[in-house]
Write a protein that holds these residues in place. Sequence first.
Motif, mmCIF file in Angstrom:
data_model
loop_
_atom_site.group_PDB
_atom_site.id
_atom_site.type_symbol
_atom_site.label_atom_id
_atom_site.label_comp_id
_atom_site.label_asym_id
_atom_site.label_seq_id
_atom_site.Cartn_x
_atom_site.Cartn_y
_atom_site.Cartn_z
ATOM 1 N N ILE A 294 37.841 47.968 48.641
ATOM 2 C CA ILE A 294 38.549 46.721 48.370
ATOM 3 C C ILE A 294 39.546 46.471 49.495
ATOM 4 O O ILE A 294 40.355 47.343 49.821
ATOM 5 C CB ILE A 294 39.297 46.791 47.030
ATOM 6 N N LEU B 211 44.983 45.550 40.246
ATOM 7 C CA LEU B 211 43.894 44.610 40.497
ATOM 8 C C LEU B 211 42.902 44.562 39.338
ATOM 9 O O LEU B 211 42.326 43.519 39.044
ATOM 10 C CB LEU B 211 43.155 44.981 41.788
ATOM 11 N N MET B 212 42.699 45.723 38.698
ATOM 12 C CA MET B 212 41.814 45.812 37.536
ATOM 13 C C MET B 212 42.571 46.529 36.424
ATOM 14 O O MET B 212 43.197 47.576 36.647
ATOM 15 C CB MET B 212 40.538 46.592 37.868
ATOM 16 N N ASP C 142 39.316 42.047 35.787
ATOM 17 C CA ASP C 142 39.906 41.620 37.053
ATOM 18 C C ASP C 142 41.149 40.777 36.755
ATOM 19 O O ASP C 142 41.069 39.725 36.138
ATOM 20 C CB ASP C 142 38.879 40.790 37.832
ATOM 21 N N VAL D 144 42.760 39.012 47.804
ATOM 22 C CA VAL D 144 42.038 40.151 48.380
ATOM 23 C C VAL D 144 41.692 39.871 49.844
ATOM 24 O O VAL D 144 41.139 38.823 50.184
ATOM 25 C CB VAL D 144 40.755 40.432 47.577
ATOM 26 N N THR E 31 43.421 39.922 39.314
ATOM 27 C CA THR E 31 43.968 39.431 40.577
ATOM 28 C C THR E 31 44.363 37.960 40.494
ATOM 29 O O THR E 31 45.194 37.494 41.290
ATOM 30 C CB THR E 31 42.965 39.626 41.733
ATOM 31 N N SER F 96 41.180 53.548 42.900
ATOM 32 C CA SER F 96 40.197 52.919 42.021
ATOM 33 C C SER F 96 39.637 53.957 41.061
ATOM 34 O O SER F 96 39.066 54.975 41.489
ATOM 35 C CB SER F 96 39.055 52.320 42.855
ATOM 36 N N ARG G 138 51.177 40.658 36.410
ATOM 37 C CA ARG G 138 50.535 41.882 36.884
ATOM 38 C C ARG G 138 51.529 43.047 36.872
ATOM 39 O O ARG G 138 51.158 44.199 36.605
ATOM 40 C CB ARG G 138 49.962 41.689 38.292
#
Length: 276
Positions: free
Chosen positions: A2, A106-107, A112, A171, A114, A35, A121
């Motif tokens: 990513i 991000l996840m 998702d 991103v 984003t 991740s 967030r």
Amino acid sequence: MIKPMLLQYAKNNLPFDDPNCITELKLDGIRLIVSNMESLRLYTKNTDATDKYPELHDAPLEKGTVLDGELIVTDEQGKPDFEACNARFKSKKLKHQVTFCAFDILMYRGIDVTGLPLHRRKELLEESFEETPYYTRVRPVTGSATQYFDIVKQYGLEGIVIKKKQSKYEVGTRSWSWVKVINWKESEVFITGYNKKDFSWLIGVKEGNKIRPMGTMEHGITKEARVLAWPILRRSKISENNQFIFVEPLLKCRVKFRDYYKSGLMRIPVFQGFLT
């Protein structure tokens, strides 16, 4: 892999106060994406670094979580030590303990996020894991960004990041929604040589009757600066090797730089102008 969202430099490298923004400490380390989807993977901007940091494999993250943050190594004073962090990246045999400092998510639980605003967030980031000696969070600083930057300078830290509360996570984009203000140091140096293959210059500072080398300067040298310097550099040659032409220290210039390496060389010197 990513591609992370990247920062712009604040205009004139000046902090500013804005109620629609948050402020964070800029940590001097290596950008890292963690991740935990099918399996745990660690990504720098350019490489899969999973095997480099086995101590991060026991991550306090649920499946379906992806975090963005900074990997740091701290010195004896608790300040981020970029040189030690970079050395650890090159060799996992070194014993420097790393800490992953998450500043975005991000996840979240396989979703998702984003496209959500930053302030939301941040809330999800707080819920996403329990902190450990190896995993922590970067939290926004309340109050004035300008005053906070003054404190950052007093303690010799790298700088601050100012982010719009409503910003989405873009991103792979260098966005004006996130801007950095760097605590540059400044100095006066002499040009002591130049690279035969590119436009970089060797620089040094005068100590008594000698010039102490301070490294190679690659950034900020404009075409106009090269044109002005070339006649003097060409006629002041002392010696050479396979890579450099060495010259008498006749040209003096002003530079800004991030910090000093342990060797005493300047880290990322940037040309600012000639001095008479």
